[in-house]
Design a protein around this motif. Sequence first.
Motif, PDB file in Angstrom:
ATOM      1  N   ASN A  45       0.965  -1.372  -0.248  1.00  0.00           N
ATOM      2  CA  ASN A  45       0.284   0.119  -0.141  1.00  0.00           C
ATOM      3  C   ASN A  45       0.925   1.253   0.039  1.00  0.00           C
ATOM      4  OD1 ASN A  45      -2.044  -1.579   0.063  1.00  0.00           O
ATOM      5  ND2 ASN A  45      -2.925  -1.285   2.333  1.00  0.00           N
ATOM      6  N   ASN A  46       1.667   1.325   0.692  1.00  0.00           N
ATOM      7  CA  ASN A  46       2.426   2.437   0.670  1.00  0.00           C
ATOM      8  C   ASN A  46       3.121   2.736  -0.672  1.00  0.00           C
ATOM      9  OD1 ASN A  46       4.869   3.473   4.046  1.00  0.00           O
ATOM     10  ND2 ASN A  46       4.108   4.718   1.807  1.00  0.00           N
ATOM     11  N   VAL A  47       4.093   1.677  -1.405  1.00  0.00           N
ATOM     12  CA  VAL A  47       4.059   1.361  -2.856  1.00  0.00           C
ATOM     13  C   VAL A  47       3.411   2.502  -3.315  1.00  0.00           C
ATOM     14  CG1 VAL A  47       5.545   0.393  -4.213  1.00  0.00           C
ATOM     15  CG2 VAL A  47       6.286  -0.046  -2.443  1.00  0.00           C
ATOM     16  N   ILE A  48       2.263   1.594  -3.940  1.00  0.00           N
ATOM     17  CA  ILE A  48       0.989   2.295  -4.418  1.00  0.00           C
ATOM     18  C   ILE A  48       0.891   4.255  -3.958  1.00  0.00           C
ATOM     19  CG2 ILE A  48      -1.632   2.530  -4.866  1.00  0.00           C
ATOM     20  CD1 ILE A  48      -1.195  -0.589  -4.544  1.00  0.00           C
ATOM     21  N   PHE A  49       0.816   4.518  -2.971  1.00  0.00           N
ATOM     22  CA  PHE A  49       0.405   5.514  -2.093  1.00  0.00           C
ATOM     23  C   PHE A  49       1.400   6.598  -2.880  1.00  0.00           C
ATOM     24  CE2 PHE A  49       0.848   9.085   1.465  1.00  0.00           C
ATOM     25  CZ  PHE A  49      -0.637   9.473   1.410  1.00  0.00           C
ATOM     26  N   PHE A  50       2.692   6.088  -2.540  1.00  0.00           N
ATOM     27  CA  PHE A  50       4.207   6.907  -3.140  1.00  0.00           C
ATOM     28  C   PHE A  50       3.771   6.961  -4.836  1.00  0.00           C
ATOM     29  CE2 PHE A  50       8.169   6.356  -5.622  1.00  0.00           C
ATOM     30  CZ  PHE A  50       8.443   7.434  -5.525  1.00  0.00           C
ATOM     31  N   ILE A  51       3.297   6.028  -5.863  1.00  0.00           N
ATOM     32  CA  ILE A  51       3.603   6.007  -6.652  1.00  0.00           C
ATOM     33  C   ILE A  51       2.149   7.190  -7.460  1.00  0.00           C
ATOM     34  CG2 ILE A  51       2.572   4.363  -9.138  1.00  0.00           C
ATOM     35  CD1 ILE A  51       4.318   2.135  -7.546  1.00  0.00           C
ATOM     36  N   ILE A  52       1.841   6.908  -6.683  1.00  0.00           N
ATOM     37  CA  ILE A  52       0.021   7.661  -7.164  1.00  0.00           C
ATOM     38  C   ILE A  52       0.298   9.778  -7.144  1.00  0.00           C
ATOM     39  CG2 ILE A  52      -2.114   8.953  -6.325  1.00  0.00           C
ATOM     40  CD1 ILE A  52      -3.497   5.587  -5.859  1.00  0.00           C
ATOM     41  N   HIS A  53       1.412   9.392  -5.948  1.00  0.00           N
ATOM     42  CA  HIS A  53       2.366  10.704  -5.784  1.00  0.00           C
ATOM     43  C   HIS A  53       3.011  11.581  -6.702  1.00  0.00           C
ATOM     44  CE1 HIS A  53       0.575  10.552  -1.457  1.00  0.00           C
ATOM     45  NE2 HIS A  53       0.834  11.879  -1.500  1.00  0.00           N
ATOM     46  N   MET A  54       3.654  10.533  -6.872  1.00  0.00           N
ATOM     47  CA  MET A  54       4.885  10.478  -8.092  1.00  0.00           C
ATOM     48  C   MET A  54       3.816  10.594  -9.643  1.00  0.00           C
ATOM     49  SD  MET A  54       8.157  10.726  -7.592  1.00  0.00           S
ATOM     50  CE  MET A  54       8.342  10.153  -9.131  1.00  0.00           C
ATOM     51  N   LEU A  55       3.105   9.971 -10.260  1.00  0.00           N
ATOM     52  CA  LEU A  55       2.504   9.787 -10.649  1.00  0.00           C
ATOM     53  C   LEU A  55       1.099  11.174 -11.452  1.00  0.00           C
ATOM     54  CD1 LEU A  55       1.618   6.448 -12.302  1.00  0.00           C
ATOM     55  CD2 LEU A  55       3.407   8.224 -12.762  1.00  0.00           C
ATOM     56  N   VAL A  56       0.832  11.930 -10.298  1.00  0.00           N
ATOM     57  CA  VAL A  56      -0.122  12.898  -9.516  1.00  0.00           C
ATOM     58  C   VAL A  56       0.348  13.348  -9.889  1.00  0.00           C
ATOM     59  CG1 VAL A  56      -2.249  12.839  -9.210  1.00  0.00           C
ATOM     60  CG2 VAL A  56      -1.565  11.178  -9.904  1.00  0.00           C
ATOM     61  N   GLN A  57       1.024  14.673  -8.142  1.00  0.00           N
ATOM     62  CA  GLN A  57       1.379  15.495  -7.442  1.00  0.00           C
ATOM     63  C   GLN A  57       2.008  16.269  -8.242  1.00  0.00           C
ATOM     64  OE1 GLN A  57       1.621  15.584  -2.773  1.00  0.00           O
ATOM     65  NE2 GLN A  57       3.620  15.495  -3.849  1.00  0.00           N
ATOM     66  N   ASN A  58       3.466  15.495  -8.314  1.00  0.00           N
ATOM     67  CA  ASN A  58       4.955  16.067  -9.044  1.00  0.00           C
ATOM     68  C   ASN A  58       4.303  16.444 -10.061  1.00  0.00           C
ATOM     69  OD1 ASN A  58       5.310  15.533  -6.438  1.00  0.00           O
ATOM     70  ND2 ASN A  58       7.388  14.392  -7.659  1.00  0.00           N
ATOM     71  N   PRO A  59       3.940  15.982 -11.257  1.00  0.00           N
ATOM     72  CA  PRO A  59       3.378  16.268 -12.532  1.00  0.00           C
ATOM     73  C   PRO A  59       2.142  17.423 -12.822  1.00  0.00           C
ATOM     74  CG  PRO A  59       3.175  13.965 -13.210  1.00  0.00           C
ATOM     75  CD  PRO A  59       3.023  13.985 -11.558  1.00  0.00           C
ATOM     76  N   VAL A  60       1.892  17.857 -11.665  1.00  0.00           N
ATOM     77  CA  VAL A  60       0.588  18.294 -11.721  1.00  0.00           C
ATOM     78  C   VAL A  60       1.035  19.556 -11.148  1.00  0.00           C
ATOM     79  CG1 VAL A  60      -2.120  19.038 -10.251  1.00  0.00           C
ATOM     80  CG2 VAL A  60      -1.271  17.292 -11.391  1.00  0.00           C
ATOM     81  N   GLY A  61       2.319  19.358 -10.036  1.00  0.00           N
ATOM     82  CA  GLY A  61       2.954  20.488  -9.584  1.00  0.00           C
ATOM     83  C   GLY A  61       3.528  21.100 -10.896  1.00  0.00           C
ATOM     84  N   ILE A  62       4.717  20.819 -11.320  1.00  0.00           N
ATOM     85  CA  ILE A  62       5.462  20.753 -12.211  1.00  0.00           C
ATOM     86  C   ILE A  62       4.068  21.753 -12.941  1.00  0.00           C
ATOM     87  CG2 ILE A  62       6.893  20.712 -14.357  1.00  0.00           C
ATOM     88  CD1 ILE A  62       7.511  17.889 -13.000  1.00  0.00           C
ATOM     89  N   ALA A  63       3.648  21.303 -13.752  1.00  0.00           N
ATOM     90  CA  ALA A  63       2.672  22.078 -14.910  1.00  0.00           C
ATOM     91  C   ALA A  63       2.218  22.736 -13.989  1.00  0.00           C
ATOM     92  CB  ALA A  63       1.520  21.292 -15.289  1.00  0.00           C
ATOM     93  N   ILE A  64       1.750  23.537 -13.111  1.00  0.00           N
ATOM     94  CA  ILE A  64       0.765  24.142 -12.053  1.00  0.00           C
ATOM     95  C   ILE A  64       2.233  25.564 -11.860  1.00  0.00           C
ATOM     96  CG2 ILE A  64       0.075  25.539 -10.562  1.00  0.00           C
ATOM     97  CD1 ILE A  64      -1.312  22.851  -9.772  1.00  0.00           C
ATOM     98  N   ALA A  65       3.787  24.885 -11.799  1.00  0.00           N
ATOM     99  CA  ALA A  65       4.548  25.814 -12.067  1.00  0.00           C
ATOM    100  C   ALA A  65       5.146  27.072 -12.984  1.00  0.00           C
ATOM    101  CB  ALA A  65       6.091  24.895 -11.719  1.00  0.00           C
ATOM    102  N   ALA A  66       4.715  25.811 -14.266  1.00  0.00           N
ATOM    103  CA  ALA A  66       5.350  26.155 -15.494  1.00  0.00           C
ATOM    104  C   ALA A  66       3.710  27.723 -15.646  1.00  0.00           C
ATOM    105  CB  ALA A  66       5.269  24.611 -16.924  1.00  0.00           C
ATOM    106  N   MET A  67       3.162  26.722 -16.549  1.00  0.00           N
ATOM    107  CA  MET A  67       1.772  28.256 -16.333  1.00  0.00           C
ATOM    108  C   MET A  67       2.036  29.397 -15.650  1.00  0.00           C
ATOM    109  SD  MET A  67      -1.788  26.002 -16.839  1.00  0.00           S
ATOM    110  CE  MET A  67      -1.338  25.317 -15.605  1.00  0.00           C
ATOM    111  N   LEU A  68       2.290  29.211 -14.172  1.00  0.00           N
ATOM    112  CA  LEU A  68       2.716  31.292 -13.445  1.00  0.00           C
ATOM    113  C   LEU A  68       3.665  31.259 -13.825  1.00  0.00           C
ATOM    114  CD1 LEU A  68       1.367  28.946  -9.299  1.00  0.00           C
ATOM    115  CD2 LEU A  68      -0.172  30.294 -11.180  1.00  0.00           C
ATOM    116  N   SER A  69       4.667  30.636 -13.854  1.00  0.00           N
ATOM    117  CA  SER A  69       5.606  31.308 -14.343  1.00  0.00           C
ATOM    118  C   SER A  69       5.669  31.728 -15.900  1.00  0.00           C
ATOM    119  CB  SER A  69       6.963  30.292 -14.806  1.00  0.00           C
ATOM    120  OG  SER A  69       6.583  29.351 -16.105  1.00  0.00           O
ATOM    121  N   ALA A  70       4.163  32.119 -16.410  1.00  0.00           N
ATOM    122  CA  ALA A  70       4.417  32.240 -17.932  1.00  0.00           C
ATOM    123  C   ALA A  70       4.564  33.918 -17.519  1.00  0.00           C
ATOM    124  CB  ALA A  70       2.786  32.464 -18.832  1.00  0.00           C
TER     125      ALA A  70
END
Length: 316
Positions: free
Chosen positions: A84-109
Amino acid sequence: MSDTDMTDTEIVPVKRPARWHILVFLAPAFLVYTAVMILPLIETLRLSLFNMVVGQLAFVGFNNFRVLFSDPRLSADFWNALGNNVIFFIIHMLVQNPVGIAIAAMLSAPNLRFAAFYRSAIFVPTLLSFVIVGFIWKLILSPIWGIAPGMMDWVGLKWAFAPWLGKPETALVTVSLISVWQYVGIPMMLIYAALLNIPDEVLEAAECDGITGWSQFWKIKLPLILPSIGIVSVLTFVGNFNAFDLIYTVQGALAGPNGSTDILGTLLYRTFFGFQNQMGDRSMGATIAAVMFLIILAGVSLYLFVIQRRMRRYQF
């Protein structure tokens, strides 16, 4: 002056004064960190090598680890929590970090209006207490008095609503997405700062070559912020394998239903302190904590000694 005179002249090195004030200022932080972090870690690792034998704490070596991995009940709970911990980590890596990068890229415009408001609004949930976040989302997702069914009914999606926190198939994903909602502001701010630190000369040269917009992000900015993305990934790894508070608030110490949201942190809590009819076992709890420490140490070492060396060529 002759060469002989120059040779005979002794060159006295200038001694720099000892900077004892640095140690004085560092001492309080060092003592507090040692008392709060280092000593408990050492004691936990030491306790994992001991167990109660005839009412006395005796050294048993790695026997606790053997019991953890061989005992049918303990090993089943441990591997379930680790999975369960591995799944918990994978979801954060596949959702949280890409979304954070995309938002940061848009905010840096440069032409984005109200960028400061958006940054603040997205970062505010990270400042909230996990207790508040857990109970708010339990109320929102409740099928009895929650607002989620009504809101989905407004958009014609009530048929898709389900008690996600009460179903073993969806509980872990739901809790993981709640955690993503709360902490997506951290990778956003770190990546946003990295994007702002890219030299203007590089971006101007890219624009002269006709590279603009998202093409500029993928070809120029993304390779330059890879070290920051690596740091974000390490922080995500450490934070997820130390996670406990949000799952405890939302699903309780048993991490239900049927242990579907049980991770290493909640398993450690129940094993060390006991829960309901289960007696606490300090030695076995320390053993689980030692395994968690080794997992985190292995992951961080992999990044520092393998991955980071390959990314250094992108640094200025």
